[in-house]
Write an enzyme that holds these catalytic residues in place. Structure first.
Site, short mmCIF file in Angstrom:
data_model
loop_
_atom_site.label_atom_id
_atom_site.label_comp_id
_atom_site.label_asym_id
_atom_site.label_seq_id
_atom_site.Cartn_x
_atom_site.Cartn_y
_atom_site.Cartn_z
N SER A 144 -21.72 -2.03 37.14
CA SER A 144 -21.61 -1.47 35.79
C SER A 144 -20.85 -2.41 34.85
CB SER A 144 -20.92 -0.11 35.85
OG SER A 144 -19.68 -0.21 36.52
N GLU A 188 -17.18 0.97 45.65
CA GLU A 188 -16.87 0.46 44.30
C GLU A 188 -17.14 -1.04 44.15
OE1 GLU A 188 -16.13 1.88 41.48
OE2 GLU A 188 -15.86 3.91 42.25
N HIS A 246 -20.80 3.55 33.84
CA HIS A 246 -20.34 3.18 35.19
C HIS A 246 -20.94 4.13 36.24
CE1 HIS A 246 -17.61 2.25 38.53
NE2 HIS A 246 -17.38 3.53 38.63
N HIS A 254 -23.01 4.32 40.30
CA HIS A 254 -22.88 5.20 41.47
C HIS A 254 -24.14 5.99 41.84
CE1 HIS A 254 -18.73 4.70 42.53
NE2 HIS A 254 -18.34 4.83 41.27
FE LIG Z 1 -16.43 4.27 40.43
#
Ligand SMILES: [Fe+2]
Length: 298
Positions: free
Chosen positions: A235, A216, A170, A175
């Site tokens: 992700s 996010e 993730h 990110h």
């Molecule tokens: Fe996150």
């Protein structure tokens, strides 16, 4: 003395103080139902990485170099090509370009120390090793100093496409690449500074929602098409098509005043999403919000 108003998060009323006085978990806790719970070798590995990353985080040592096991590499090689295929079709161009520049490959697990150095040269952000999910305000105390906390453990191999908590896949595939973009980096740094500085739990909650629906779970309009830039979508092989094509998802233009009033449930697929026109636009929005909140960090 002024009473702190009660606030609702994830559909339930919570103690507002947790927004500004975060708890600190010093030991690994896997939640009930975690797929790795019955696997002693997995739990041991997670505990070792927890201790190592926590020590590096608290002592400001940067991400440790990790000797990934063959099982961890197998999981990476299983998940990342599937994600990459979806990214090429559905991720925004800024993400794709950054992923290529960083040389993130589908065969070898990247070392976050190397990625951190590269990101730092580009936007002066760096990566901070995190032992697990950090409480929101702790998380943003690092971001306020231009450090992005990232985990170094990998999900359990029995469910390679699922993780109940943010893991290295993730963080690294969601990110890290956008941190290479200047406006995105400034958005994050400002959210971090504001969330860490304000003493008002409602303002922290608003900043958290702003971040949730952009960093996010954000969508972006690009050359007339809707593309993905949020890490939680990027992700997940399930969330990418769901976010763009499901009839159960309400997709609306990102209006800051609506976003900061919108609650969400992090434990399920996201059925409310917001679309931004660009990172430069998002940066102006967060600057306007922080100014309006009167938080003196600009
Ligand atoms: Fe996150």
């Amino acid at each position: 003395m002024k009473e702190t108003p009660s606030i609702v998060e994830y559909g339930v009323a919570i103690d507002p103080r947790t927004m500004i006085e975060p708890p600190d978990a010093a030991e690994l806790e896997l939640e009930p139902g975690h797929p790795g719970l019955g696997d002693a070798a997995y739990v041991k590995r997670r505990k070792d990485l927890f201790a190592l990353c926590r020590q590096h985080r608290l002592n400001h040592l940067g991400p440790p170099l990790i000797n990934y096991t063959s099982e961890e590499t197998r999981i990476w090689r299983d998940v990342s090509p599937k994600l990459d295929e979806l990214h090429r079709k559905h991720a925004c161009q800024i993400y794709l370009k950054a992923k290529d520049t960083l040389g993130i490959s589908a065969t070898e697990i990247p070392q976050l120390r190397v990625l951190s150095d590269r990101v730092q040269r580009e936007t002066n952000m760096h990566l901070v090793p995190a032992e697990g999910p950090l409480p929101y305000r702790t998380f943003y105390s690092y971001i306020a100093e231009r450090g992005f906390p990232v985990t170094q453990f990998i999900r359990h191999g029995s469910h390679p496409e699922f993780t109940p908590e943010p893991d290295m896949i993730h963080d690294c595939l969601g990110h890290v690449p956008p941190l290479m973009h200047h406006d995105y980096a400034e958005v994050l740094a400002l959210i971090g500074k504001a969330a860490f500085t304000t003493a008002d739990p409602l303002q922290v909650l608003a900043l958290k929602r702003f971040s949730w629906f952009s960093i996010e779970f954000g969508l972006m309009k690009e050359a007339g098409e809707i593309k993905v830039f949020g890490a939680g979508i990027l992700s997940s092989t399930g969330e990418i098509p769901f976010s763009l094509f499901s009839k159960d998802v309400k997709r609306r233009p990102f209006v800051t005043d609506e976003v900061i009033e919108t609650d969400y449930d992090p434990s399920r697929m996201q059925d409310q999403l917001f679309i931004i026109p660009s990172f430069a636009w998002l940066r102006r929005e967060i600057e306007g919000l922080v100014r309006r909140f009167g938080i003196g960090v600009m």
